[in-house]
Design a protein around this motif. Structure first.
Motif, PDB file in Angstrom:
ATOM      1  N   ILE A  25      43.074  32.778  55.784  1.00  0.00           N
ATOM      2  CA  ILE A  25      43.230  32.614  54.337  1.00  0.00           C
ATOM      3  C   ILE A  25      44.596  32.007  54.065  1.00  0.00           C
ATOM      4  CG2 ILE A  25      43.406  33.834  52.146  1.00  0.00           C
ATOM      5  CD1 ILE A  25      41.569  35.966  53.386  1.00  0.00           C
ATOM      6  N   GLU A  26      44.586  30.898  53.395  1.00  0.00           N
ATOM      7  CA  GLU A  26      45.858  30.250  53.076  1.00  0.00           C
ATOM      8  C   GLU A  26      46.492  30.920  51.870  1.00  0.00           C
ATOM      9  OE1 GLU A  26      45.598  27.908  56.206  1.00  0.00           O
ATOM     10  OE2 GLU A  26      47.240  27.828  54.784  1.00  0.00           O
ATOM     11  N   VAL A  27      47.752  30.906  51.861  1.00  0.00           N
ATOM     12  CA  VAL A  27      48.436  31.426  50.677  1.00  0.00           C
ATOM     13  C   VAL A  27      48.404  30.355  49.605  1.00  0.00           C
ATOM     14  CG1 VAL A  27      50.598  32.239  49.718  1.00  0.00           C
ATOM     15  CG2 VAL A  27      50.001  32.828  52.039  1.00  0.00           C
ATOM     16  N   THR A  28      47.677  30.638  48.541  1.00  0.00           N
ATOM     17  CA  THR A  28      47.658  29.635  47.474  1.00  0.00           C
ATOM     18  C   THR A  28      48.586  30.115  46.364  1.00  0.00           C
ATOM     19  OG1 THR A  28      45.593  30.733  46.918  1.00  0.00           O
ATOM     20  CG2 THR A  28      45.441  28.461  47.658  1.00  0.00           C
ATOM     21  N   PRO A  29      49.585  29.337  46.103  1.00  0.00           N
ATOM     22  CA  PRO A  29      50.432  29.739  44.980  1.00  0.00           C
ATOM     23  C   PRO A  29      49.617  29.683  43.699  1.00  0.00           C
ATOM     24  CG  PRO A  29      51.004  27.543  45.745  1.00  0.00           C
ATOM     25  CD  PRO A  29      49.982  28.062  46.683  1.00  0.00           C
ATOM     26  N   VAL A  30      49.910  30.574  42.804  1.00  0.00           N
ATOM     27  CA  VAL A  30      49.174  30.593  41.543  1.00  0.00           C
ATOM     28  C   VAL A  30      49.382  29.266  40.848  1.00  0.00           C
ATOM     29  CG1 VAL A  30      48.978  31.710  39.316  1.00  0.00           C
ATOM     30  CG2 VAL A  30      49.461  33.071  41.344  1.00  0.00           C
ATOM     31  N   ALA A  31      48.288  28.618  40.524  1.00  0.00           N
ATOM     32  CA  ALA A  31      48.387  27.293  39.922  1.00  0.00           C
ATOM     33  C   ALA A  31      48.999  27.401  38.536  1.00  0.00           C
ATOM     34  CB  ALA A  31      47.007  26.667  39.828  1.00  0.00           C
ATOM     35  N   VAL A  32      50.032  26.640  38.353  1.00  0.00           N
ATOM     36  CA  VAL A  32      50.664  26.647  37.038  1.00  0.00           C
ATOM     37  C   VAL A  32      50.165  25.445  36.266  1.00  0.00           C
ATOM     38  CG1 VAL A  32      52.827  26.476  35.810  1.00  0.00           C
ATOM     39  CG2 VAL A  32      52.705  27.806  37.910  1.00  0.00           C
ATOM     40  N   THR A  84      51.234  41.364  47.467  1.00  0.00           N
ATOM     41  CA  THR A  84      51.777  40.103  47.948  1.00  0.00           C
ATOM     42  C   THR A  84      50.855  38.926  47.718  1.00  0.00           C
ATOM     43  OG1 THR A  84      50.982  40.675  50.137  1.00  0.00           O
ATOM     44  CG2 THR A  84      53.324  40.950  49.725  1.00  0.00           C
ATOM     45  N   GLU A  85      49.705  39.148  47.251  1.00  0.00           N
ATOM     46  CA  GLU A  85      48.844  37.992  46.997  1.00  0.00           C
ATOM     47  C   GLU A  85      48.329  38.008  45.583  1.00  0.00           C
ATOM     48  OE1 GLU A  85      49.508  38.100  50.664  1.00  0.00           O
ATOM     49  OE2 GLU A  85      47.667  39.223  50.510  1.00  0.00           O
ATOM     50  N   ALA A  86      47.987  36.860  45.124  1.00  0.00           N
ATOM     51  CA  ALA A  86      47.273  36.791  43.859  1.00  0.00           C
ATOM     52  C   ALA A  86      45.803  36.982  44.221  1.00  0.00           C
ATOM     53  CB  ALA A  86      47.495  35.432  43.229  1.00  0.00           C
ATOM     54  N   LYS A 130      44.034  43.542  43.335  1.00  0.00           N
ATOM     55  CA  LYS A 130      44.328  43.877  41.945  1.00  0.00           C
ATOM     56  C   LYS A 130      43.243  44.785  41.382  1.00  0.00           C
ATOM     57  CE  LYS A 130      46.631  39.527  40.958  1.00  0.00           C
ATOM     58  NZ  LYS A 130      46.449  38.213  40.316  1.00  0.00           N
ATOM     59  N   ALA A 131      42.003  44.470  41.724  1.00  0.00           N
ATOM     60  CA  ALA A 131      40.889  45.270  41.216  1.00  0.00           C
ATOM     61  C   ALA A 131      41.004  46.689  41.724  1.00  0.00           C
ATOM     62  CB  ALA A 131      39.562  44.646  41.645  1.00  0.00           C
ATOM     63  N   ALA A 132      41.363  46.810  42.991  1.00  0.00           N
ATOM     64  CA  ALA A 132      41.518  48.144  43.553  1.00  0.00           C
ATOM     65  C   ALA A 132      42.571  48.917  42.782  1.00  0.00           C
ATOM     66  CB  ALA A 132      41.905  48.042  45.027  1.00  0.00           C
ATOM     67  N   GLY A 133      43.627  48.230  42.474  1.00  0.00           N
ATOM     68  CA  GLY A 133      44.685  48.868  41.719  1.00  0.00           C
ATOM     69  C   GLY A 133      44.207  49.315  40.346  1.00  0.00           C
ATOM     70  N   LYS A 134      43.544  48.388  39.661  1.00  0.00           N
ATOM     71  CA  LYS A 134      43.050  48.746  38.330  1.00  0.00           C
ATOM     72  C   LYS A 134      42.104  49.920  38.407  1.00  0.00           C
ATOM     73  CE  LYS A 134      43.654  47.577  34.837  1.00  0.00           C
ATOM     74  NZ  LYS A 134      43.095  46.566  33.943  1.00  0.00           N
ATOM     75  N   ALA A 135      41.217  49.872  39.398  1.00  0.00           N
ATOM     76  CA  ALA A 135      40.238  50.947  39.544  1.00  0.00           C
ATOM     77  C   ALA A 135      40.928  52.279  39.734  1.00  0.00           C
ATOM     78  CB  ALA A 135      39.328  50.651  40.735  1.00  0.00           C
ATOM     79  N   ALA A 136      42.041  52.254  40.394  1.00  0.00           N
ATOM     80  CA  ALA A 136      42.760  53.505  40.629  1.00  0.00           C
ATOM     81  C   ALA A 136      43.515  53.932  39.372  1.00  0.00           C
ATOM     82  CB  ALA A 136      43.743  53.324  41.796  1.00  0.00           C
ATOM     83  N   GLY A 137      43.620  53.036  38.404  1.00  0.00           N
ATOM     84  CA  GLY A 137      44.284  53.407  37.161  1.00  0.00           C
ATOM     85  C   GLY A 137      45.604  52.709  36.921  1.00  0.00           C
ATOM     86  N   ALA A 138      45.938  51.750  37.773  1.00  0.00           N
ATOM     87  CA  ALA A 138      47.219  51.065  37.581  1.00  0.00           C
ATOM     88  C   ALA A 138      47.203  50.246  36.299  1.00  0.00           C
ATOM     89  CB  ALA A 138      47.505  50.150  38.780  1.00  0.00           C
ATOM     90  N   THR A 139      48.363  50.140  35.691  1.00  0.00           N
ATOM     91  CA  THR A 139      48.472  49.403  34.436  1.00  0.00           C
ATOM     92  C   THR A 139      48.509  47.912  34.689  1.00  0.00           C
ATOM     93  OG1 THR A 139      49.826  51.228  33.665  1.00  0.00           O
ATOM     94  CG2 THR A 139      49.804  49.257  32.301  1.00  0.00           C
ATOM     95  N   GLY A 140      49.160  47.528  35.755  1.00  0.00           N
ATOM     96  CA  GLY A 140      49.280  46.102  36.041  1.00  0.00           C
ATOM     97  C   GLY A 140      49.860  45.912  37.428  1.00  0.00           C
ATOM     98  N   TRP A 141      50.269  44.687  37.709  1.00  0.00           N
ATOM     99  CA  TRP A 141      50.796  44.426  39.049  1.00  0.00           C
ATOM    100  C   TRP A 141      51.948  43.437  38.984  1.00  0.00           C
ATOM    101  CZ3 TRP A 141      45.689  43.537  37.615  1.00  0.00           C
ATOM    102  CH2 TRP A 141      45.435  42.245  37.145  1.00  0.00           C
ATOM    103  N   ILE A 142      52.696  43.415  40.048  1.00  0.00           N
ATOM    104  CA  ILE A 142      53.766  42.429  40.224  1.00  0.00           C
ATOM    105  C   ILE A 142      53.541  41.771  41.573  1.00  0.00           C
ATOM    106  CG2 ILE A 142      56.252  42.055  40.356  1.00  0.00           C
ATOM    107  CD1 ILE A 142      56.603  44.776  39.056  1.00  0.00           C
ATOM    108  N   VAL A 143      53.552  40.462  41.571  1.00  0.00           N
ATOM    109  CA  VAL A 143      53.281  39.756  42.825  1.00  0.00           C
ATOM    110  C   VAL A 143      54.590  39.482  43.571  1.00  0.00           C
ATOM    111  CG1 VAL A 143      52.265  37.695  43.838  1.00  0.00           C
ATOM    112  CG2 VAL A 143      51.250  38.683  41.793  1.00  0.00           C
ATOM    113  N   LYS A 144      54.622  39.885  44.819  1.00  0.00           N
ATOM    114  CA  LYS A 144      55.783  39.591  45.649  1.00  0.00           C
ATOM    115  C   LYS A 144      55.581  38.223  46.284  1.00  0.00           C
ATOM    116  CE  LYS A 144      55.351  43.570  48.190  1.00  0.00           C
ATOM    117  NZ  LYS A 144      55.745  44.640  49.108  1.00  0.00           N
ATOM    118  N   PRO A 145      56.576  37.422  46.506  1.00  0.00           N
ATOM    119  CA  PRO A 145      57.959  37.680  46.099  1.00  0.00           C
ATOM    120  C   PRO A 145      58.200  37.371  44.627  1.00  0.00           C
ATOM    121  CG  PRO A 145      57.811  35.564  47.196  1.00  0.00           C
ATOM    122  CD  PRO A 145      56.442  36.161  47.214  1.00  0.00           C
TER     123      PRO A 145
END
Lengths: 175, 693, 130
Positions: free
Chosen positions: B131-138, C93-95, C100-115
């Motif tokens: 799986i490639e890391v796709t940066p979120v498309a802006v 770490t990924e979009a 994210k769905a797993a997080g929401k399902a667990a009750g998380a409010t939102g997420w922050i993508v690293k980095p």
């Protein structure tokens, strides 16, 4: 640290000294000889009685030495001497005003603390040109409180000037 | 990202630990039947490295770590089976990761294709495409035209269940442009039927902005499944009214089906194959604070003791005992706290076997490294600060010390040379020795070189120690060509300076043809100093014990006056310049009686020169807590810092090197002013030449 | 840990949970600079211990951690009354939709993508926490 390092450190601090004031501020006023001075209360950490001071070698006269304040070692500046007058002859009745400037804590030796003043900005008048006796940059203004003229001290400039004076070769004679 | 640069070091330290963990765990891997916790650990290690690498924009590392992480994710998810050579491949991939990290740390570019072989092998085991890391498309607005949006927003109860707040979303919207909000309360039921957990409100929002639709949906990103959201856009010109309808039609059912929990977070507590040592990670800052506080406690206790003990007589035995008990316990606490910062020096030594191996190959010499005393504990800072000096010294040993195998054999030694690195604790100090059985210092060469550099004159008499100390002079090197192994410009003088900054000393013992041994003596702890309290002209000062060689009470016959006004001491055939502490500190003797016989504290300075500091009295040894003058004031020449003694007074700690180069003011009671100025000028001239004769 | 319960502080208290010290340092630094009070925990277990001691205005947690991971932590926190309405952000770490769905399902409010950089972190925090 060498002198140019010190100068640049402190001139940066001095640049930040001018700010736009707004609501009334509180000042602590104190007497030194016949004169009365004040500093922003936010800079004042505490007031302490005179205590044993360890002198520092080869420093300007107005640097009386250092003091142990509950484990911190602070330099004590004789304000009277610093402002161009004679050295204070300290007794138990004298007072040290501990101030904080840019994360450094320093003690100012004064005769006594007078009052806490609440001052509106428009009550502060600029330093008059004719006042040659004292070093004009050291004051931010003055005001009149109960017929007494109180000069507001600019603590940062008080010390910046000190740095310029403090130059390894320019050591005042002790006696 | 500049804000985060300060965490770089932490990050690389962490990488080191993670890589170590990875390696340790990877060696326990089997082709199949691996414990899930093992696989999780591998995954997490790479995952953490990747996250940090991303933060510091170390792209190459990120890309590699991402593929490896992905691979490990699939392994732990049972989607890929490790085959016979799986474990070995993972170990290898860990090595590659380490190399990439090290390169990233040093800022060097890793060799091309370093990771490609490994990645290729990983891909072969992976049935799915990586799986490639796709940066979120802006998506940018083609032109930043001002658009008027109409937004309909109706949250479901599920939105509130995840603690999302409409107001905060609206505030975020208002950051995009001008906003007008209208609430629709028509769906609110009467109080008796009200379900407090249900959502009854909806909103109509007008937004005027040059942002795009994507910007708006980004605000609602977290809640898009938990609400009804419609966005209509109209460009202001109204020429073409575009209608973009975006709606999220999912009703408020929790998406149970989408429960793909990645990875197995099976049992929170699992039996580990390897027992974890009982240790915790602690912020170094917290430890430092603790050390400071205990230091203060020691001072406070000493002060209390002093003020009380003057009142107590022998009769109050119980109180005396209680005080002694308190003192002892305070000391114990201090020792315990200091010990927290201590770590086995192994952390420092561990990198050298590899260095020696690499250099052996490079220099084509046969050298073995022996490590002793790895378990010796030293302050963490020492480990950090000694890394470079020791590396330099070992390189020196290998490069200049140990001879080529043929030369060794010819000299009657065995072909293999030995470099020995040892550490031990002795007398409250740490002694670290770096020794080799190589060719040793050639005194004649050293002397010749020194004469050539103008450090000494022909015919000067030098002791063995003098010659050994020569090599610590700046720029001194007997190597005719500077090899790239030991480096250019990093001389033993720098090493010495670094050791001294830690409060330690370094000496050399060398025998031509037999080898050399460097001994570093360092204090056990850094916040506390062993000092000698001295008095002169009514003032007291502290001289660091580590600088003191000896103290003498010279007879008048041993002291000679020099024409420049200074004095020298003749001691066992050596001429030692005397420095008047009273003069250097600008003290006056007015009204004080001068002691009949003064004392000279012989100290060793930066260059190994011995100088005698003249004082009135010795007041005994004291352990003091160091307080830097720079905290609230500035560095003063001749003063290394300050200390608070048991009586609560502040005493200055002398900086021996600084003191010695200062121009003391001769005591005015002995000369008339004219002579004094003359003497001062002379002294200054001598001081700059760095000699005294 | 010095958590004073019941005291009305003006600054917001945030719990930062991540087994990576670097991450914790960076998030804490950014938040403290904005005037938040930060309490750190190195994994889900420690976070659970810490959660019982005071009032929090926000929780930021990594997902992949030893002993107890972020998803489990989120689920457990949501079951505690004092955390029912506390915003919880998970660090991914990924979009990637599944995480994210797993997080929401667990009750998380939102997420922050690293980095992330400090501004990105703060803008997400603003969206979920006053």
């Amino acid at each position: 640290m060498n002198q140019s390092q010190m100068e640049s450190d402190f001139s940066q601090d001095a640049d930040r000294a001018t700010e736009a004031p707004s609501p009334p501020r509180q000042y602590v006023s104190f007497t030194v000889g016949d004169a009365c001075y004040a500093v922003d209360i936010m800079s004042v950490r505490e007031i302490k009685g005179w205590a044993d001071i360890t002198s520092l070698p080869n420093q300007p006269d107005y640097v009386r030495g250092v003091l142990n304040l509950r484990g911190a070692v602070l330099p004590i500046i004789d304000l009277k001497c610093r402002l161009g007058e004679t050295m204070t002859d300290p007794t138990q009745r004298h007072v040290i005003v501990i101030v904080s400037i840019n994360e450094r804590q320093i003690g100012l030796l004064v005769d006594a603390v007078s009052d806490i003043l609440i001052v509106e900005d428009d009550q502060i008048k600029p330093v008059p040109e004719t006042n040659v006796k004292k070093d004009a940059d050291v004051f931010t203004g003055f005001l009149t409180e109960k017929d007494q003229m109180v000069a507001m001290l600019d603590l940062e400039n008080l010390l910046v000037s000190q740095i310029r004076e403090f130059d390894g070769s320019d050591i005042p004679t002790n006696q | 990202m500049n804000d985060f640069e300060q965490f770089r070091q932490t990050f690389f330290e962490e990488c080191d630990e993670l890589l170590q963990r990875f390696e340790d765990v990877a060696t326990t891997l089997q082709p199949e039947g691996n414990d899930s916790e093992t696989l999780n650990e591998l995954f997490r290690a790479v995952h953490s490295i990747k996250a940090g690498a991303g933060a510091f924009k170390l792209d190459r590392l990120v890309v590699y770590a991402h593929e490896l992480e992905d691979f490990l994710d699939q392994v732990r998810g049972d989607l890929i089976g490790l085959q016979a050579d799986g474990p070995a491949l993972i170990i290898q991939s860990g090595d590659v990761l380490r190399e990439l990290v090290e390169n990233a740390q040093s800022g060097q570019e890793a060799p091309d294709g370093l990771e490609s072989v490994t990645l290729e092998k990983l891909r072969q085991l992976n049935p799915k495409k990586a799986i490639e890391v796709t940066p979120v498309a802006v998506v940018e607005n083609a032109e930043a035209t001002r658009t008027s949006y109409e937004i309909y927003f109706r949250p479901f109860r599920s939105m509130y269940e995840t603690a999302n707040e409409p107001q905060l979303l609206f505030e975020a919207l208002s950051d995009l442009g001008d906003i007008n909000i209208h609430i629709d309360t028509s769906k609110v039921v009467e109080l008796s039927k009200l379900d407090p957990m249900e959502s009854y409100f909806s909103w109509n929002i007008e937004l005027c902005s040059d942002c795009s639709v994507e910007d708006i949906t980004a605000v609602f990103e977290f809640v898009e499944d938990d609400c009804e959201l419609t966005i209509k856009a109209k460009t202001i010109s109204e020429a073409d009214a575009e209608e973009i309808v975006k709606s999220s039609s999912v009703d408020d059912k929790s998406p149970d089906g989408a429960q793909v929990i990645v990875g197995k977070s099976a049992k929170p507590e699992t039996e580990r194959a390897k027992p974890q040592l009982g240790s915790i990670r602690v912020d170094l800052e917290k430890v430092d604070q603790l050390v400071n506080m205990v230091g203060e406690l020691v001072i406070a206790q000493a002060m209390a003791l002093e003020s009380i003990s003057s009142e107590i007589g022998i009769a109050q035995v119980n109180q005396l005992q209680a005080l002694e008990d308190l003192t002892m316990r305070t000391r114990q606490l201090q020792e315990g706290v200091m010990a927290i910062r201590m770590q086995p020096i192994k952390a420092l030594f561990s990198r050298f076997p590899r260095l020696v191996r690499d250099l052996s190959t490079k220099l084509e010499k046969d050298v073995t490294l022996i490590l002793e005393g790895e378990a010796t504990e030293v302050d963490k800072t020492i480990i950090e600060e000694l890394s470079d000096p020791l590396t330099h010294m070992i390189r020196n040993c290998m490069d200049h010390g140990i001879e080529m195998p043929e030369d060794r054999v010819q000299a009657g030694k065995k072909a293999q040379g030995t470099v020995r690195l040892s550490a031990e604790q002795r007398n409250g100090r740490i002694l670290i020795r770096v020794s080799d059985d190589g060719r040793g210092l050639d005194p004649d060469k050293v002397v010749a070189r020194a004469i050539q550099q103008g450090l000494i004159a022909e015919g000067d008499e030098l002791t063995k120690e003098d010659i050994e100390m020569m090599i610590f002079r700046p720029g001194f090197s007997t190597a005719s060509a500077v090899s790239d192994v030991s480096g250019r410009g990093v001389g033993m003088d720098v090493v010495r300076r670094n050791i001294q900054k830690l409060g330690g000393r370094i000496t050399l013992d060398s025998k031509k043809g037999h080898g050399s041994c460097f001994t570093l003596a360092l204090p056990l702890t850094l916040a506390v100093l062993d000092g000698m309290l001295v008095a002169t002209a009514g003032e007291r000062y502290v001289i660091p014990l580590s600088s003191i060689v000896e103290t003498v009470c010279p007879a008048p016959s041993q002291i000679k006056q020099m024409p420049d006004g200074g004095q020298v001491l003749s001691l066992r055939g050596n001429t030692i310049r005397l420095v008047d502490l009273c003069g250097c500190m600008g003290l006056s003797r007015k009204g004080l009686t001068e002691p009949l016989r003064k004392l000279a504290v012989i100290v060793e300075t930066e260059f190994g020169r011995q100088v005698g500091i003249v004082v009135d009295e010795l007041l005994g040894q004291q352990q003091v807590v160091i307080k830097s003058l720079e905290t609230n004031y500035y560095n003063i020449p001749g003063v290394a810092g300050s200390a608070i003694l048991g009586d609560g007074r502040v005493r200055l700690i002398l900086d021996v090197d600084g003191l010695v180069t200062m121009t003391p003011k001769p005591s005015l009671s002995n000369f008339d002013k004219g002579q004094a100025i003359e003497a001062e000028n002379q002294f200054q001239a001598n001081a700059t030449r760095g000699q005294s004769r | 840990m010095l958590l004073i319960d019941g005291e009305m502080e003006m600054s917001k208290r945030v719990m930062v949970v991540d087994d990576s010290k670097t991450m914790r340092d960076m998030v804490s630094f950014t938040l403290k600079r904005e005037g938040y009070e930060v309490v750190e925990a190195e994994d889900g277990i420690r976070a659970t211990e810490v959660s019982g001691v005071g009032i929090f205005d926000l929780v930021i947690t990594d997902v992949n951690m030893p002993r107890k991971d972020g998803i489990t932590l989120t689920k457990e926190l949501r079951m505690k009354p004092q955390f029912r309405s506390t915003p919880i952000l998970i660090l991914t770490t990924e979009a990637d939709a599944t995480k994210k769905a797993a997080g929401k399902a667990a009750g998380a409010t939102g997420w922050i993508v690293k980095p992330f950089d400090p501004d990105q972190l703060l803008s997400v925090v603003k969206r979920v926490c006053r």
